[in-house]
Write a protein that holds these residues in place. Structure first.
Motif, short mmCIF file in Angstrom:
data_model
loop_
_atom_site.label_atom_id
_atom_site.label_comp_id
_atom_site.label_asym_id
_atom_site.label_seq_id
_atom_site.Cartn_x
_atom_site.Cartn_y
_atom_site.Cartn_z
N THR A 9 0.83 -1.21 0.00
CA THR A 9 0.00 0.00 0.00
C THR A 9 0.86 1.26 0.00
OG1 THR A 9 -1.65 -1.26 1.25
CG2 THR A 9 -1.91 1.13 1.21
N ARG A 13 2.76 10.96 -12.78
CA ARG A 13 2.53 10.15 -11.59
C ARG A 13 1.46 9.10 -11.82
NH1 ARG A 13 1.19 14.10 -6.98
NH2 ARG A 13 1.01 15.71 -8.56
N ILE A 14 0.39 9.51 -12.49
CA ILE A 14 -0.71 8.56 -12.69
C ILE A 14 -0.27 7.44 -13.64
CG2 ILE A 14 -2.05 9.46 -14.66
CD1 ILE A 14 -3.49 8.63 -11.23
N ALA A 73 2.37 7.83 -5.86
CA ALA A 73 1.45 8.93 -6.14
C ALA A 73 2.03 10.27 -5.70
CB ALA A 73 0.11 8.69 -5.43
N PHE A 97 2.31 2.28 -3.40
CA PHE A 97 1.42 3.07 -4.26
C PHE A 97 1.25 4.50 -3.74
CE2 PHE A 97 0.14 -1.12 -5.88
CZ PHE A 97 0.16 -0.85 -7.22
N GLU A 98 1.15 4.63 -2.42
CA GLU A 98 1.01 5.97 -1.85
C GLU A 98 2.24 6.81 -2.20
OE1 GLU A 98 0.32 5.93 2.40
OE2 GLU A 98 0.45 8.12 2.51
N VAL A 132 1.74 5.02 -11.50
CA VAL A 132 0.88 4.20 -10.64
C VAL A 132 0.20 3.10 -11.46
CG1 VAL A 132 -1.25 4.22 -9.27
CG2 VAL A 132 0.49 5.98 -8.90
N ALA A 133 -0.32 3.49 -12.63
CA ALA A 133 -1.03 2.52 -13.47
C ALA A 133 -0.09 1.41 -13.93
CB ALA A 133 -1.66 3.23 -14.67
N ALA A 175 1.17 15.48 -12.48
CA ALA A 175 0.13 14.50 -12.16
C ALA A 175 0.01 13.45 -13.27
CB ALA A 175 -1.20 15.21 -11.94
N GLU A 176 0.14 13.87 -14.53
CA GLU A 176 0.02 12.91 -15.64
C GLU A 176 1.09 11.83 -15.55
OE1 GLU A 176 -0.34 16.12 -16.12
OE2 GLU A 176 -2.31 16.32 -17.06
N LEU A 180 2.75 0.49 -12.54
CA LEU A 180 3.17 -0.30 -11.38
C LEU A 180 2.11 -1.35 -11.05
CD1 LEU A 180 5.20 -0.84 -9.11
CD2 LEU A 180 4.04 0.90 -7.73
N GLY A 181 0.84 -0.92 -11.09
CA GLY A 181 -0.25 -1.85 -10.82
C GLY A 181 -0.23 -3.02 -11.79
N ARG A 182 -0.01 -2.72 -13.06
CA ARG A 182 0.01 -3.78 -14.06
C ARG A 182 1.19 -4.73 -13.83
NH1 ARG A 182 -0.64 -0.66 -19.36
NH2 ARG A 182 -1.71 0.68 -17.83
N ALA A 232 2.87 -5.33 -11.11
CA ALA A 232 2.91 -6.01 -9.82
C ALA A 232 1.73 -6.95 -9.60
CB ALA A 232 2.93 -4.96 -8.70
#
Lengths: 306, 306
Positions: A127, A143-144, A134, A130-131, A147-148, A140-141, A150-152, A154
């Motif tokens: 958690t 960073r997002i 971010a 991801f925090e 995050v996206a 922001a573009e 990293l999610g894929r 991991a």
């Protein structure tokens, strides 16, 4: 030339490791000053601090630097990737998973604390990864996108999925009776280890605002490097001693793990590892001598002893 | 008036639950069509689909709607919160944690599959929650704020930390010999259950671009609602039967869990729950009748039987 690069690679890897260690220590101290329960904070520090090559942050930071970005963002993003890597080790070591007692020469989290604490520590680190991602110092573009991605890398189609295939290959769900075919082992390893290493390189490319062709070359580099790294890990499991490696060795064979060493034999696995390292280096042919450290990182996967 | 609102609350909660169920089912089917291993995909579906009030998505969607945002973003963000909630249930049910066999009337993931699969399923759902939150249909600035807040609410200083305190309070680490004081129980519950419920409301406020005063009111609403909800849960554990609740009951007392029912007694706990529900409703005094469903949600925490 390559000798000099390798020496400076070793020095730079150690330098980045110290920077990452300091940044992670500061982050975990800050976290402990909040509502985080003491035992959880201690277990998170145990899992994260005091060891590790910090190869993923190194790859991220060096890739960003290659593209001219040497600000604070890559260090923060590198720490996020490292937190995610550390969570995966804590959960992989659990009794229900690989059941390991030793990690980086110290007791694993469930040995030093207990199983419930280890599960929660992994959850907290995942958690926090991801925090922190971010909060990377970037638009922001960007960073997002980090995050996206990293999610894929991991998630269920990446690292977690690879770990699942790894356990399946041991035959523990009654579905893996025949040993995995070579191509399935490659898929498993690309997901389990390759995805996060490749992400580290890609994240550096995102932060460095790589052009499409640069990004594609760097992705090829990251994927080949990740594959070489996992084979090297499997070879070390066979050849190294527990003392130099800081964790138990020869466990893969005992557990019937699906490795390319088991599938190809030791010598062919080494040839494959070396070919992948060369492929990683070739993927960087469009870059000048500033990519020297990334090239050295590929050679390091072949030569490392731990 | 309030009776009509409550009837339309029940209908709307059921409507949102169907929407969320359909969106989550589609998401998990899409995921299964990729590299996700079959067993992992099946366990993820088992953990997420076929049940649940979907109260968190409801709160998120209704809060956003109250502020004039009824686009697709709140549904996606609601699904992300629900995935995160489902991961926490899977891990909390593990043998090393609360060791529960039954959830929503069905076997828990480690019972239906096995422990390793349950650990990885939780990890995959947690990761997917962040990946999905990063993909919410909204500006990058809003998405990154959602990801950052979700990390805070779900992490070591929020939900995971609350679960850690909960286990500590059972005395299992040898540190919880004396029962927790009331204020420690409140802190534990604010972190364990309150943080994610309050986040759901706050996420709706973020997506609805709430003005600072609106956001502050909504935060108060979410925090009071979260606290009321947890006490109601503890009361249900004492009063309901396993059949209506779909999970084992009276486990809190058997385990020495730190609940306000144990600390205050059943009657005072009910008074506290009711006072919190009223406080939640009062926090909405600045909103007109369009906040009726959120008010009804607060009453629901008192009246629900499951």
């Amino acid at each position: 030339m390559s000798g000099r690069e390798d020496a400076s690679f070793t020095a730079q890897l150690a330098f980045v490791a110290r920077e990452v260690e300091a940044a992670l220590a500061a982050l975990l101290v800050r976290a402990a000053a909040t509502e985080v329960p003491e035992r959880l904070a201690a277990a998170m520090r145990h899992a994260v601090l005091g060891g590790g090559k910090r190869l993923r942050p190194f790859l991220l930071i060096e890739t960003a630097r290659l593209l001219g970005c040497s600000e604070k963002g890559p260090l923060t993003a590198g720490c996020a990737v490292e937190l995610l890597h550390c969570y995966s080790l804590v959960h992989d070591d659990l009794p229900a998973m690989d059941d390991d007692d030793l990690r980086r020469g110290r007791p694993t989290v469930h040995k030093a604390f207990d199983e419930a604490t280890a599960i929660l520590t992994g959850d907290a680190l995942l958690t926090l990864a991801f925090e922190l991602m971010a909060a990377v110092e970037a638009d922001a573009e960007i960073r997002i996108e980090l995050v996206a991605f990293l999610g894929r890398a991991a998630g269920a189609a990446g690292m977690v999925g690879g770990q699942m295939l790894d356990l399946s290959a041991e035959g523990r769900f009654g579905t893996g009776e025949s040993p995995l075919a070579e191509k399935d082992i490659r898929r498993l390893q690309a997901m389990k280890t390759g995805a996060l290493l490749a992400f580290a390189v890609e994240a550096g490319a995102i932060l460095g605002r790589a052009r499409p062709r640069e990004r594609s070359s760097l992705r090829q580099y990251g994927e080949a490097l990740g594959a070489a790294f996992q084979i090297a890990d499997d070879i070390l499991d066979v050849e190294a001693t527990s003392g130099t490696l800081g964790k138990a060795t020869r466990k893969d064979a005992a557990k019937g793990k699906a490795t390319l060493v088991a599938a190809l034999g030791l010598e062919r696995a080494k040839l494959e590892r070396d070919a992948l390292a060369r492929r990683a280096i070739e993927a960087l042919s469009g870059f000048d001598e500033r990519a020297g450290l990334l090239r050295a990182a590929a050679r390091f996967t072949i030569e490392r002893q731990a």
